[in-house]
Design a protein around this motif. Structure first.
Motif, PDB file in Angstrom:
ATOM      1  N   LEU A  68     -56.222   2.788 -22.688  1.00  0.00           N
ATOM      2  CA  LEU A  68     -56.643   2.735 -24.090  1.00  0.00           C
ATOM      3  C   LEU A  68     -55.830   1.684 -24.841  1.00  0.00           C
ATOM      4  O   LEU A  68     -56.380   0.918 -25.637  1.00  0.00           O
ATOM      5  N   LEU A  69     -54.524   1.643 -24.578  1.00  0.00           N
ATOM      6  CA  LEU A  69     -53.671   0.659 -25.227  1.00  0.00           C
ATOM      7  C   LEU A  69     -54.118  -0.760 -24.876  1.00  0.00           C
ATOM      8  O   LEU A  69     -54.161  -1.637 -25.746  1.00  0.00           O
TER       9      LEU A  69
ATOM     10  N   ALA B 228     -43.210  -0.042 -18.988  1.00  0.00           N
ATOM     11  CA  ALA B 228     -44.642   0.252 -18.835  1.00  0.00           C
ATOM     12  C   ALA B 228     -45.436  -0.237 -20.042  1.00  0.00           C
ATOM     13  O   ALA B 228     -46.504  -0.854 -19.896  1.00  0.00           O
ATOM     14  N   LEU B 229     -44.930   0.028 -21.232  1.00  0.00           N
ATOM     15  CA  LEU B 229     -45.629  -0.386 -22.452  1.00  0.00           C
ATOM     16  C   LEU B 229     -45.625  -1.900 -22.596  1.00  0.00           C
ATOM     17  O   LEU B 229     -46.648  -2.501 -22.950  1.00  0.00           O
ATOM     18  N   HIS B 230     -44.506  -2.535 -22.304  1.00  0.00           N
ATOM     19  CA  HIS B 230     -44.421  -3.994 -22.398  1.00  0.00           C
ATOM     20  C   HIS B 230     -45.455  -4.657 -21.499  1.00  0.00           C
ATOM     21  O   HIS B 230     -46.086  -5.643 -21.879  1.00  0.00           O
ATOM     22  N   GLY B 231     -45.656  -4.104 -20.315  1.00  0.00           N
ATOM     23  CA  GLY B 231     -46.618  -4.666 -19.373  1.00  0.00           C
ATOM     24  C   GLY B 231     -48.046  -4.688 -19.902  1.00  0.00           C
ATOM     25  O   GLY B 231     -48.828  -5.572 -19.554  1.00  0.00           O
TER      26      GLY B 231
ATOM     27  N   LEU C 109     -48.763  -4.452 -23.405  1.00  0.00           N
ATOM     28  CA  LEU C 109     -48.788  -5.088 -24.724  1.00  0.00           C
ATOM     29  C   LEU C 109     -48.779  -6.612 -24.664  1.00  0.00           C
ATOM     30  O   LEU C 109     -49.142  -7.268 -25.636  1.00  0.00           O
ATOM     31  N   VAL C 110     -48.360  -7.193 -23.543  1.00  0.00           N
ATOM     32  CA  VAL C 110     -48.332  -8.643 -23.353  1.00  0.00           C
ATOM     33  C   VAL C 110     -47.563  -9.319 -24.493  1.00  0.00           C
ATOM     34  O   VAL C 110     -48.083 -10.171 -25.207  1.00  0.00           O
TER      35      VAL C 110
ATOM     36  N   ALA D  29     -37.388  -6.534 -24.808  1.00  0.00           N
ATOM     37  CA  ALA D  29     -36.716  -6.102 -26.036  1.00  0.00           C
ATOM     38  C   ALA D  29     -37.680  -6.001 -27.214  1.00  0.00           C
ATOM     39  O   ALA D  29     -37.343  -5.422 -28.250  1.00  0.00           O
ATOM     40  N   ALA D  30     -38.890  -6.534 -27.070  1.00  0.00           N
ATOM     41  CA  ALA D  30     -39.888  -6.452 -28.140  1.00  0.00           C
ATOM     42  C   ALA D  30     -40.540  -5.072 -28.214  1.00  0.00           C
ATOM     43  O   ALA D  30     -41.316  -4.797 -29.122  1.00  0.00           O
ATOM     44  N   VAL D  31     -40.222  -4.210 -27.246  1.00  0.00           N
ATOM     45  CA  VAL D  31     -40.658  -2.806 -27.289  1.00  0.00           C
ATOM     46  C   VAL D  31     -39.396  -1.966 -27.375  1.00  0.00           C
ATOM     47  O   VAL D  31     -38.552  -2.015 -26.486  1.00  0.00           O
TER      48      VAL D  31
END
Length: 165
Positions: free
Chosen positions: A79-80, A118-121, A123-124, A130-132
């Motif tokens: 979904l993300l 996992a989220l960084h992967g 969110l691109v 460090a942006a997450v």
């Protein structure tokens, strides 16, 4: 001119038996999971809503309704990924995400690095891992969460769009 937009997201789900606990796309060892139509990943849902809000695209329930069988038990990282594409279609890129998970138990600190990766992967982000930024806290024994009945999450996302005037 560079346009920046901020969005805020929030989600909360009660615990239930018979499901894995998934937060930020990571399975957390615990006796209970979260009740919901998808995998009930409150952290990822809050991030989705933050991005959708910043892009002016309503909310997660509008795009992925809980009465649609196509989203039943779906991995919220999928979904993300769709949310990132929706924002991109409107000309926005996610710059960073900051989120807080509120839970009495289980202790989340040992899993935060894996959640961020996992989220960084998905969110691109150009800013690297460090942006997450994911934080965890408790509600000090107060309320729904304090009684161990569920988990909540808040998230803020910064989006940018380059526009020529």
């Amino acid at each position: 001119m560079q346009t920046m937009r901020i969005g805020h997201g929030y989600d909360i789900h009660p615990f239930c038996l018979g499901r894995p606990l998934v937060l930020g796309g990571v399975r957390i060892p615990y006796a209970k999971g979260l009740h919901g139509h998808s995998d009930a990943d409150v952290l990822t849902h809050a991030i989705c809503d933050a991005i959708l809000g910043a892009a002016g695209l309503r909310d997660i329930g509008f795009h992925f309704p809980d009465d649609d069988p196509g989203f039943e038990n779906i991995d919220s990282l999928k979904l993300l990924g769709r949310v990132v594409e929706l924002a991109k279609a409107k000309g926005y890129r996610v710059e960073n995400v900051d989120a807080t998970v509120i839970a009495e138990k289980p202790k989340l600190q040992p899993h935060i690095d894996a959640m961020e990766v996992a989220l960084h992967g998905v969110l691109v982000l150009s800013g690297g891992p460090a942006a997450v930024n994911i934080k965890a806290t408790t509600s000090e024994g107060l309320g729904f969460i304090g009684r161990g009945e569920g988990i909540a999450a808040h998230a803020v996302a910064l989006l940018s769009a380059s526009q020529n005037d």
